[in-house]
Design a protein around this motif. Structure first.
Motif, PDB file in Angstrom:
ATOM      1  N   UNK A   1       0.694 -14.152   2.693  1.00  0.00           N
ATOM      2  CA  UNK A   1       2.111 -14.398   2.931  1.00  0.00           C
ATOM      3  C   UNK A   1       2.585 -13.480   4.049  1.00  0.00           C
ATOM      4  N   UNK A   2       3.365 -14.022   4.975  1.00  0.00           N
ATOM      5  CA  UNK A   2       4.037 -13.178   5.950  1.00  0.00           C
ATOM      6  C   UNK A   2       5.280 -12.617   5.270  1.00  0.00           C
ATOM      7  N   UNK A   3       5.398 -11.301   5.267  1.00  0.00           N
ATOM      8  CA  UNK A   3       6.476 -10.632   4.544  1.00  0.00           C
ATOM      9  C   UNK A   3       7.688 -10.450   5.444  1.00  0.00           C
ATOM     10  N   UNK A   4       8.861 -10.563   4.852  1.00  0.00           N
ATOM     11  CA  UNK A   4      10.089 -10.396   5.619  1.00  0.00           C
ATOM     12  C   UNK A   4      10.253  -8.946   6.062  1.00  0.00           C
ATOM     13  N   UNK A   5      11.002  -8.760   7.145  1.00  0.00           N
ATOM     14  CA  UNK A   5      11.228  -7.406   7.656  1.00  0.00           C
ATOM     15  C   UNK A   5      11.875  -6.512   6.606  1.00  0.00           C
ATOM     16  N   UNK A   6      12.803  -7.083   5.839  1.00  0.00           N
ATOM     17  CA  UNK A   6      13.477  -6.297   4.814  1.00  0.00           C
ATOM     18  C   UNK A   6      12.518  -5.806   3.747  1.00  0.00           C
ATOM     19  N   UNK A   7      11.586  -6.657   3.357  1.00  0.00           N
ATOM     20  CA  UNK A   7      10.584  -6.265   2.362  1.00  0.00           C
ATOM     21  C   UNK A   7       9.699  -5.151   2.906  1.00  0.00           C
ATOM     22  N   UNK A   8       9.260  -5.311   4.144  1.00  0.00           N
ATOM     23  CA  UNK A   8       8.393  -4.298   4.756  1.00  0.00           C
ATOM     24  C   UNK A   8       9.123  -2.960   4.860  1.00  0.00           C
ATOM     25  N   UNK A   9      10.377  -3.001   5.264  1.00  0.00           N
ATOM     26  CA  UNK A   9      11.140  -1.752   5.368  1.00  0.00           C
ATOM     27  C   UNK A   9      11.326  -1.089   4.002  1.00  0.00           C
TER      28      UNK A   9
ATOM     29  N   UNK B   1       7.069   0.218 -11.494  1.00  0.00           N
ATOM     30  CA  UNK B   1       7.055   1.631 -11.137  1.00  0.00           C
ATOM     31  C   UNK B   1       5.994   1.987 -10.118  1.00  0.00           C
ATOM     32  N   UNK B   2       5.622   1.024  -9.292  1.00  0.00           N
ATOM     33  CA  UNK B   2       4.545   1.245  -8.328  1.00  0.00           C
ATOM     34  C   UNK B   2       4.987   2.184  -7.214  1.00  0.00           C
ATOM     35  N   UNK B   3       4.127   3.102  -6.860  1.00  0.00           N
ATOM     36  CA  UNK B   3       4.370   4.010  -5.738  1.00  0.00           C
ATOM     37  C   UNK B   3       3.574   3.611  -4.502  1.00  0.00           C
ATOM     38  N   UNK B   4       2.686   2.634  -4.652  1.00  0.00           N
ATOM     39  CA  UNK B   4       1.926   2.096  -3.523  1.00  0.00           C
ATOM     40  C   UNK B   4       1.714   0.616  -3.756  1.00  0.00           C
ATOM     41  N   UNK B   5       1.955  -0.179  -2.701  1.00  0.00           N
ATOM     42  CA  UNK B   5       1.705  -1.622  -2.731  1.00  0.00           C
ATOM     43  C   UNK B   5       0.459  -1.889  -1.895  1.00  0.00           C
ATOM     44  N   UNK B   6      -0.521  -2.525  -2.497  1.00  0.00           N
ATOM     45  CA  UNK B   6      -1.805  -2.782  -1.844  1.00  0.00           C
ATOM     46  C   UNK B   6      -1.959  -4.287  -1.627  1.00  0.00           C
ATOM     47  N   UNK B   7      -2.003  -4.702  -0.371  1.00  0.00           N
ATOM     48  CA  UNK B   7      -2.222  -6.108  -0.044  1.00  0.00           C
ATOM     49  C   UNK B   7      -3.731  -6.349   0.053  1.00  0.00           C
ATOM     50  N   UNK B   8      -4.222  -7.257  -0.756  1.00  0.00           N
ATOM     51  CA  UNK B   8      -5.665  -7.526  -0.790  1.00  0.00           C
ATOM     52  C   UNK B   8      -5.878  -9.036  -0.697  1.00  0.00           C
TER      53      UNK B   8
ATOM     54  N   UNK C   1       9.291  -0.912   1.598  1.00  0.00           N
ATOM     55  CA  UNK C   1       8.076  -0.190   1.185  1.00  0.00           C
ATOM     56  C   UNK C   1       7.396   0.520   2.351  1.00  0.00           C
ATOM     57  N   UNK C   2       8.150   0.828   3.366  1.00  0.00           N
ATOM     58  CA  UNK C   2       7.582   1.486   4.547  1.00  0.00           C
ATOM     59  C   UNK C   2       6.903   2.794   4.158  1.00  0.00           C
TER      60      UNK C   2
END
Length: 212
Positions: free
Chosen positions: A97-105, A86-93, A107-108
């Protein structure tokens, strides 16, 4: 504000290593940052950041990328875990990993990263050595929204660190890391308070474009 205090934004933190920025976020949350860390997720079981999370009573998950045939299937599994939290924000710390375009979109506007340079300078790895090799007088760190292009998303907040004549990559990295620990929780606070948004490719704070 309700009788029980302000609403806490549900977030997940993605890590691959020691988790020092994770620790800064945990400490800030314990000191009043209005977030609830629903889970800490790592692609490496040996990441020390997982122990930091366990010590704070936070759920941990390991998704080893070697268990998946390709980047897309890994990212799909990762997204399923994030959404289940139920996350409303994803924090990369320090999630290496290089994330796929689909993943980035997917959680844009809801995914942040911190990078150890003054973007757009020194995207990618080995930023401290590269800053020294380039003769930079000032180095630093940048919090930004994640975009499909590596380390190129809209800038939210930067900290500038003067380069000393006797600096090594290690000494410079240590000073930059202290600033990372300061600015990342601050940017997360802005998001949690509804002050920070991504709008048509621009980072807005209190409705105004952010200029680095």
């Amino acid at each position: 504000m309700s009788a029980t205090g302000p609403r806490k934004l549900p977030i997940v933190v993605l890590i691959s290593g020691s988790g020092s920025n994770l620790q800064a976020i945990i400490d800030a949350a314990q000191a009043g940052l209005p977030v609830e860390i629903r889970a800490v997720i790592s692609n490496k079981a040996e990441a020390y950041g997982l122990e930091r999370a366990r010590q704070a009573g936070i759920t941990t998950r390991v998704l080893n990328h070697k268990d998946y045939p390709d980047r897309e299937s890994y990212d799909a599994a990762l997204a399923a875990v994030i959404d289940d939290c139920g996350a409303e924000l994803v924090v990369l710390a320090g999630f290496m990993r290089i994330l796929s375009d689909g993943f980035v979109r997917r959680y844009e506007g809801r995914m942040l990263n911190i990078h150890p340079s003054l973007l757009p300078r020194h995207r990618g790895l080995d930023t401290h050595a590269r800053a020294l090799a380039a003769g930079d007088a000032v180095h630093g760190a940048t919090v930004h929204f994640v975009s499909p292009e590596l380390d190129a998303g809209p800038i939210i907040l930067q900290a500038r660190v003067p380069v000393q004549p006797n600096d090594s990559p290690e000494s410079l990295a240590a000073r930059v890391l202290r600033e990372e620990h300061r600015i990342y929780p601050e940017a997360i606070r802005w998001f949690a308070e509804g002050r920070l948004k991504l709008d048509q490719g621009r980072a807005l704070l209190d409705g105004k474009p952010i200029s680095p």
